[in-house]
Design an enzyme around this catalytic site. Structure first.
Site, PDB file in Angstrom:
ATOM      1  N   ASP A  18     -18.811  69.186 -29.474  1.00 19.12           N
ATOM      2  CA  ASP A  18     -18.980  67.780 -29.248  1.00 19.12           C
ATOM      3  C   ASP A  18     -19.139  67.339 -27.618  1.00 19.12           C
ATOM      4  OD1 ASP A  18     -21.030  65.641 -29.640  1.00 19.12           O
ATOM      5  OD2 ASP A  18     -19.595  64.023 -30.634  1.00 19.12           O
ATOM      6  N   ARG A  22     -22.671  63.991 -22.265  1.00 19.03           N
ATOM      7  CA  ARG A  22     -21.336  62.868 -21.754  1.00 19.03           C
ATOM      8  C   ARG A  22     -20.835  63.442 -20.761  1.00 19.03           C
ATOM      9  NH1 ARG A  22     -18.930  61.355 -26.647  1.00 19.03           N
ATOM     10  NH2 ARG A  22     -19.874  62.624 -27.195  1.00 19.03           N
ATOM     11  N   SER A  63     -27.282  69.387 -35.737  1.00 13.87           N
ATOM     12  CA  SER A  63     -26.844  69.425 -36.428  1.00 13.87           C
ATOM     13  C   SER A  63     -28.594  68.500 -37.723  1.00 13.87           C
ATOM     14  CB  SER A  63     -26.550  67.833 -36.883  1.00 13.87           C
ATOM     15  OG  SER A  63     -27.141  67.085 -36.378  1.00 13.87           O
ATOM     16  N   ASN A  66     -30.116  65.865 -35.474  1.00 16.56           N
ATOM     17  CA  ASN A  66     -29.990  66.470 -34.099  1.00 16.56           C
ATOM     18  C   ASN A  66     -31.360  66.977 -33.942  1.00 16.56           C
ATOM     19  OD1 ASN A  66     -27.105  68.552 -33.497  1.00 16.56           O
ATOM     20  ND2 ASN A  66     -27.202  66.042 -33.072  1.00 16.56           N
TER      21      ASN A  66
HETATM   22  C1  IPE Z   1     -22.252  66.243 -33.819  1.00 15.64           C
HETATM   23  O1  IPE Z   1     -22.665  66.010 -33.331  1.00 15.64           O
HETATM   24  C2  IPE Z   1     -23.548  67.685 -34.198  1.00 15.64           C
HETATM   25  C3  IPE Z   1     -23.001  68.619 -33.028  1.00 15.64           C
HETATM   26  C4  IPE Z   1     -22.037  68.918 -32.259  1.00 15.64           C
HETATM   27  C5  IPE Z   1     -24.450  69.880 -33.445  1.00 15.64           C
HETATM   28  P1  IPE Z   1     -23.732  64.884 -32.595  1.00 15.64           P
HETATM   29  O2  IPE Z   1     -23.551  64.312 -31.080  1.00 15.64           O
HETATM   30  O3  IPE Z   1     -24.952  64.669 -33.452  1.00 15.64           O
HETATM   31  O4  IPE Z   1     -22.826  63.881 -33.352  1.00 15.64           O
HETATM   32  P2  IPE Z   1     -22.866  61.880 -33.875  1.00 15.64           P
HETATM   33  O5  IPE Z   1     -24.395  61.923 -33.443  1.00 15.64           O
HETATM   34  O6  IPE Z   1     -22.356  61.849 -32.152  1.00 15.64           O
HETATM   35  O7  IPE Z   1     -22.586  61.481 -35.099  1.00 15.64           O
HETATM   36  C1  IPE Z   2     -22.922  68.444 -28.580  1.00 23.49           C
HETATM   37  O1  IPE Z   2     -23.580  67.531 -27.241  1.00 23.49           O
HETATM   38  C2  IPE Z   2     -24.336  69.193 -28.203  1.00 23.49           C
HETATM   39  C3  IPE Z   2     -25.458  68.900 -29.202  1.00 23.49           C
HETATM   40  C4  IPE Z   2     -24.465  67.707 -30.868  1.00 23.49           C
HETATM   41  C5  IPE Z   2     -26.615  70.176 -30.353  1.00 23.49           C
HETATM   42  P1  IPE Z   2     -24.284  66.607 -27.052  1.00 23.49           P
HETATM   43  O2  IPE Z   2     -25.509  66.353 -27.193  1.00 23.49           O
HETATM   44  O3  IPE Z   2     -23.744  65.577 -28.585  1.00 23.49           O
HETATM   45  O4  IPE Z   2     -23.538  65.134 -26.143  1.00 23.49           O
HETATM   46  P2  IPE Z   2     -22.921  64.144 -26.320  1.00 23.49           P
HETATM   47  O5  IPE Z   2     -22.466  63.871 -27.242  1.00 23.49           O
HETATM   48  O6  IPE Z   2     -24.351  62.810 -25.665  1.00 23.49           O
HETATM   49  O7  IPE Z   2     -22.440  63.758 -25.119  1.00 23.49           O
HETATM   50 MG    MG Z   3     -22.793  64.207 -30.097  1.00 25.75          MG
END
Ligand code: IPE
Ligand code: IPE
Ligand code: MG
Length: 231
Positions: A18, A22, A63, A66
């Site tokens: 994750d 950001r 996920s 997602n």
């Molecule tokens: C969890 O991260 C899923 C993956 C890393 C693939 P998210 O960024 O989707 O989770 P939330 O929304 O912060 O809980």
């Molecule tokens: C994790 O990074 C990758 C996926 C969930 C696909 P994020 O895309 O959730 O990045 P943040 O959490 O918005 O920084």
């Molecule tokens: Mg995330």
């Protein structure tokens, strides 16, 4: 970098990758730029865990929830994940890595699904580290999927073992250590059933910056944990 020589390693390590968005935002880059560098981290982590001799590694790549992101980001992620895994397949072949996909791949576009399944098939007979990649994965959906399969078989009552045999993780041991990057302290629907006794490691580091040294910090922390399993 030499690793510090661990006395106890997890048999099964899992990672919630994750913070890509950001990481990119901080650099005034599009979110996709974060996902691209995140893919490099993924490769570095697979290499590191395989070199350490960890038998099972599972990563949360995409996920069920997602899918609710902007279509442009979802499309970019689909193509990045497919091409990334495909390009890395010959290297996984050399490393004797067995690939296992977990999740509802039926939601993937045909082209990406076919390509990913071909990579899984190509690496399915390997005997080194088992790498499970969670794609279109949700812990609740996984349990429901298992229950519905059991009902379709005509079962009226099931045991834990029977349920486990119908999870995407059938045949894998439960995770011992789950790492989550980016400073979030939640599991976001990851391995709900399997994580009953997992140890967690949280770090503020964004996934694209999570390098080997960060992995070694997590493994050092794991070594100090006293696991009791209720005893
Ligand atoms: C969890 O991260 C899923 C993956 C890393 C693939 P998210 O960024 O989707 O989770 P939330 O929304 O912060 O809980
Ligand atoms: C994790 O990074 C990758 C996926 C969930 C696909 P994020 O895309 O959730 O990045 P943040 O959490 O918005 O920084
Ligand atoms: Mg995330």
């Amino acid at each position: 970098m030499e690793h510090p020589g661990f006395k106890t390693l997890p048999t099964h390590i899992a990672m919630i990758m994750d913070g890509n968005g950001r990481w990119a935002k901080k650099r005034l880059l599009p979110r996709t730029a974060g996902h691209k560098v995140g893919l490099d981290t993924f490769v570095e982590m697979v290499d590191a865990c395989s070199d350490l001799g960890i038998p099972y590694m599972t990563v949360y790549a995409f996920s069920s929830e997602n899918w609710n992101r902007e279509k442009t980001e979802v499309d970019a992620l689909m193509s990045l994940m497919e091409s990334g895994i495909r390009r890395y397949t010959p290297e996984m072949h050399r490393k004797n890595i067995r690939l296992h996909l977990m999740g509802d791949l039926s939601r993937f576009p045909e082209k990406e699904r076919t390509s990913l399944l071909a990579c899984e098939e190509e690496l399915s007979q390997h005997t080194g580290m088992t790498l499970s990649i969670c794609l279109s994965y949700g812990g609740r959906q996984e349990i429901l999927h298992a229950v519905n399969e059991l009902l379709a078989e005509g079962k009226k009552e099931v045991t834990a073992e029977e349920l486990e045999q119908h999870l995407y993780s059938a045949g894998l041991p439960d995770p011992d250590l789950i790492i989550r990057t980016s400073g979030e302290y939640r599991i976001s629907n990851f391995l709900l059933w399997q994580s009953a006794y997992a140890e967690y490691y949280f770090t503020d580091v964004y996934w694209p910056d999570f390098k080997k040294e960060e992995l070694y910090k997590a493994l050092s922390s794991f070594e100090t944990r006293k696991r009791r399993f209720g005893k």
